[in-house]
Design a protein around this motif. Structure first.
Motif, PDB file in Angstrom:
ATOM      1  N   GLU A  54       0.808  -1.221   0.000  1.00 49.66           N
ATOM      2  CA  GLU A  54       0.000   0.000   0.000  1.00 49.66           C
ATOM      3  C   GLU A  54       0.838   1.266   0.000  1.00 49.66           C
ATOM      4  N   ARG A  80       2.570   2.809  -2.361  1.00 49.41           N
ATOM      5  CA  ARG A  80       2.350   3.739  -3.474  1.00 49.41           C
ATOM      6  C   ARG A  80       1.074   4.546  -3.269  1.00 49.41           C
ATOM      7  N   GLN A 109       1.803   7.136  -0.755  1.00 50.05           N
ATOM      8  CA  GLN A 109       2.760   8.119  -1.243  1.00 50.05           C
ATOM      9  C   GLN A 109       2.105   9.130  -2.182  1.00 50.05           C
ATOM     10  N   THR A 110       1.081   8.712  -2.922  1.00 53.66           N
ATOM     11  CA  THR A 110       0.426   9.636  -3.846  1.00 53.66           C
ATOM     12  C   THR A 110      -0.278  10.774  -3.117  1.00 53.66           C
ATOM     13  N   GLU A 161       4.167  11.975  -6.470  1.00 53.18           N
ATOM     14  CA  GLU A 161       4.384  10.819  -7.315  1.00 53.18           C
ATOM     15  C   GLU A 161       5.664  11.015  -8.113  1.00 53.18           C
ATOM     16  N   ALA A 162       6.269   9.919  -8.517  1.00 56.74           N
ATOM     17  CA  ALA A 162       7.529  10.000  -9.251  1.00 56.74           C
ATOM     18  C   ALA A 162       7.394  10.836 -10.514  1.00 56.74           C
ATOM     19  N   GLY A 209      12.058   2.601  -5.523  1.00 58.86           N
ATOM     20  CA  GLY A 209      10.597   2.523  -5.573  1.00 58.86           C
ATOM     21  C   GLY A 209      10.129   1.482  -6.570  1.00 58.86           C
ATOM     22  N   GLU A 210       9.334   1.903  -7.542  1.00 56.34           N
ATOM     23  CA  GLU A 210       8.843   0.971  -8.553  1.00 56.34           C
ATOM     24  C   GLU A 210       9.640   1.052  -9.851  1.00 56.34           C
ATOM     25  N   GLU A 234      10.702   3.728 -11.716  1.00 51.36           N
ATOM     26  CA  GLU A 234      10.399   4.732 -12.743  1.00 51.36           C
ATOM     27  C   GLU A 234      11.658   5.468 -13.224  1.00 51.36           C
ATOM     28  N   MET A 276      10.382  -4.278  -1.782  1.00 54.84           N
ATOM     29  CA  MET A 276      10.332  -3.076  -2.602  1.00 54.84           C
ATOM     30  C   MET A 276      11.080  -3.307  -3.918  1.00 54.84           C
ATOM     31  N   ARG A 335       8.957  -4.945  -6.500  1.00 48.27           N
ATOM     32  CA  ARG A 335       8.048  -4.042  -7.210  1.00 48.27           C
ATOM     33  C   ARG A 335       8.786  -3.319  -8.339  1.00 48.27           C
ATOM     34  N   CYS A 388       3.435   6.776   5.624  1.00 49.47           N
ATOM     35  CA  CYS A 388       4.517   6.593   4.654  1.00 49.47           C
ATOM     36  C   CYS A 388       5.838   6.176   5.289  1.00 49.47           C
TER      37      CYS A 388
END
Length: 237
Positions: free
Chosen positions: A55, A57, A60-61, A65-66, A93-94, A96, A117, A120, A196
């Motif tokens: 959860e 992301r 974090q939004t 966001e990145a 992170g994911e 990006e 992490m 992801r 977060c």
């Protein structure tokens, strides 16, 4: 929480005195107590990401966001002419930013102490043969100045010791390499700690600059971005 910091030196004499104080050895008992505090912060952060990766992301939004800070990070990298060699992103992170760094550098490493992490991030870097994901604690790495670029985007506010981060990054950066840090400016949103896993509620720009300069780094450029819910993002190279 109340945090104190030392004001900037006001003159040459004060600067010399503070430099001498900084160089003085601390009593062993104090060193051990500081180490315990840092270890507790580190464990708390690692536990949060191990338990809340799914959860993270979504939470974090609520802050950023990145996609918001990624263009600014890449602009500072390109403006400085950083390319080729090896790039390191701490806490990718994911993934990006990793996908954008891959065409610019010969080798790209994404480093995180939380394995879930990295899982992801792995989904987004599949097929990028020059990108490697590494499960390791950044602060425990040997200081080998091998990286042409080091990036920490929304990472320092999760760390046990922000000044220690800059000292470690300076030791890993190649002589002509670049460090880029994207961070939140100081704020008073306490909910970010639980939602977060934030250890620090952002930073003043002069704090980041002071820690970087104390680590032997020279400021190059900076950007500031307004963000939703009253947050502001700062990006420094």
């Amino acid at each position: 929480s109340i945090f104190y910091r030392r004001a900037s030196a006001g003159g040459d004499l004060e600067r010399v005195l503070l430099t001498r104080i900084d160089a003085a050895a601390l009593p062993a008992q104090i060193v051990r107590r500081i180490a315990r505090v840092h270890d507790e912060r580190r464990r708390r952060s690692e536990t949060f990401f191990r338990e809340h990766a799914a959860e993270f992301r979504a939470n974090q939004t609520r802050i950023s966001e990145a996609a918001v800070y990624r263009p600014g990070v890449l602009e500072l990298i390109d403006t400085a002419g950083a390319k080729g060699g090896t790039a390191l992103e701490i806490g990718p992170g994911e993934g990006e930013l990793l996908t954008a760094l891959a065409p610019r550098f010969d080798r790209v490493e994404g480093l995180d102490s939380a394995s879930n992490m990295l899982e992801r991030a792995a989904a987004n870097v599949t097929g990028l043969t020059n990108v490697e994901l590494v499960h390791r604690d950044f602060t425990a790495m040997n200081r080998d100045p091998a990286y042409q670029l080091i990036v920490a985007a929304m990472v320092v506010h999760h760390l046990a010791s922000p000044p220690g981060f800059f000292r470690q990054a300076a030791g890993l950066r190649a002589a002509d390499g670049l460090l880029v840090v994207a961070e939140l400016c100081s704020h008073d949103h306490e909910w970010a700690r639980t939602a977060c896993g934030d250890q620090w509620l952002g930073f003043e720009p002069q704090e980041l600059a002071g820690w970087a300069e104390n680590a032997g780094l020279r400021p190059v450029d900076a950007q500031f971005l307004a963000q939703k819910n009253g947050f502001q993002i700062q990006i420094h190279s």
